[in-house]
Design an enzyme around this catalytic site. Sequence first.
Site, PDB file in Angstrom:
ATOM      1  N   TYR A 171      72.957  58.069  48.451  1.00  0.00           N
ATOM      2  CA  TYR A 171      72.749  58.619  49.253  1.00  0.00           C
ATOM      3  C   TYR A 171      73.885  59.022  49.415  1.00  0.00           C
ATOM      4  O   TYR A 171      74.847  58.028  50.215  1.00  0.00           O
ATOM      5  CB  TYR A 171      72.587  57.062  50.001  1.00  0.00           C
ATOM      6  CG  TYR A 171      71.080  56.999  49.492  1.00  0.00           C
ATOM      7  CD1 TYR A 171      70.045  57.724  48.943  1.00  0.00           C
ATOM      8  CD2 TYR A 171      70.403  55.739  50.411  1.00  0.00           C
ATOM      9  CE1 TYR A 171      68.498  57.517  49.159  1.00  0.00           C
ATOM     10  CE2 TYR A 171      69.160  55.085  50.013  1.00  0.00           C
ATOM     11  CZ  TYR A 171      68.530  56.011  50.232  1.00  0.00           C
ATOM     12  OH  TYR A 171      67.155  55.601  49.409  1.00  0.00           O
ATOM     13  N   PHE A 224      59.268  54.605  53.750  1.00  0.00           N
ATOM     14  CA  PHE A 224      58.892  55.818  54.663  1.00  0.00           C
ATOM     15  C   PHE A 224      57.406  54.969  55.232  1.00  0.00           C
ATOM     16  O   PHE A 224      56.542  55.574  55.973  1.00  0.00           O
ATOM     17  CB  PHE A 224      57.658  57.621  54.092  1.00  0.00           C
ATOM     18  CG  PHE A 224      59.061  57.932  53.190  1.00  0.00           C
ATOM     19  CD1 PHE A 224      60.407  57.799  53.857  1.00  0.00           C
ATOM     20  CD2 PHE A 224      58.886  58.657  52.266  1.00  0.00           C
ATOM     21  CE1 PHE A 224      61.095  58.749  53.666  1.00  0.00           C
ATOM     22  CE2 PHE A 224      59.488  59.668  51.219  1.00  0.00           C
ATOM     23  CZ  PHE A 224      60.436  59.375  51.802  1.00  0.00           C
ATOM     24  N   GLY A 233      56.022  57.410  57.888  1.00  0.00           N
ATOM     25  CA  GLY A 233      55.300  58.122  57.127  1.00  0.00           C
ATOM     26  C   GLY A 233      54.359  59.672  56.713  1.00  0.00           C
ATOM     27  O   GLY A 233      55.815  59.757  55.673  1.00  0.00           O
TER      28      GLY A 233
END
Length: 323
Positions: free
Chosen positions: A69, A218, A222
Amino acid sequence: MSSHTNTASAGGTWRLGDRTVNRVGFGAMRLTGTAPFDQGVPRDRDRSIGVLRRAVELGVNHVDTAAFYFSATRSANELINRALAPYPEDLVITTKVWPGRDPSGAWWWAEPAQLRGQVEENLRQLGRDHLDVVNLRVPPSLRTGSIGEHFGALADLRDAGLIRHLGLSNVTSGQLAEARAIAPVVCVQNPYGIGASNEDRALLRTCGELGLAFVPFFAIAGPGAEAGPAAGDDEAVRAVALAHGVSVAQVRLAWTLRQGPHVLAIPGTGDPEHLVQNVAAGALRLSDDELALLDSLRPPGDRGLSDGSRRRPRGGQESSDRS
């Protein structure tokens, strides 16, 4: 509204290995920029540090991160270290390995012998001598393959004291069974949210029956995944949000937490206001009718099998199984 409803404790707790964490946690992916990884614009460093410190003030004690990240000028692990070290005793930091990015940002996948280097990279960046939880993040290309060699390598690192607990990410039920035959697993981190398939829901139930934490990612975005929520969100979700006077993201989080007391949310944001909203979603109570409506949203061709009643997981503790 009491102060309790504005903190992460309002969503209840669950055991993650030998630690108890609030079910509303924090995902660090969006700390580094306006879009994940090397996309978007790097975020203001002090703002991201402030978001992390505010999250802990709001009761978040489960932070999910990864060495990969990072953006051109920001590293999630470095931000966590700067913001939170010396770390609170109750803080659990979860990271993941197998994927990696070289200094130029190019992606690569580790061989089993290279996992130690990835674990040590996380240790250096976070300034720790061991990692609380390490998830083996399975490549999309291996969704039907064996993960035994890689998971066995992580189990060796746990035995060596570099890792406290092991988890899995992006796995199938078969891969979970394979890993559990090698070493204990404390959590499964898979994509999951409103509209999840029956296969995904079955794995969530399996984790509950085994007493394992299920950690959806998520949940807010979604199908949009890293790109974030779709602009044309489902009408049913928007209607529930309007009825409660909350955001669509809060409804998605509240629904996710209602899938079982073993479900831990890790919504990520670099926005202080969104952070407060995400944490507050742990106190949002959806009615049975609203839950039934949202439960009915399934992918095309995946509506034949009912989710059935939510069986209460065993082997974990929670202050409330409502969300």
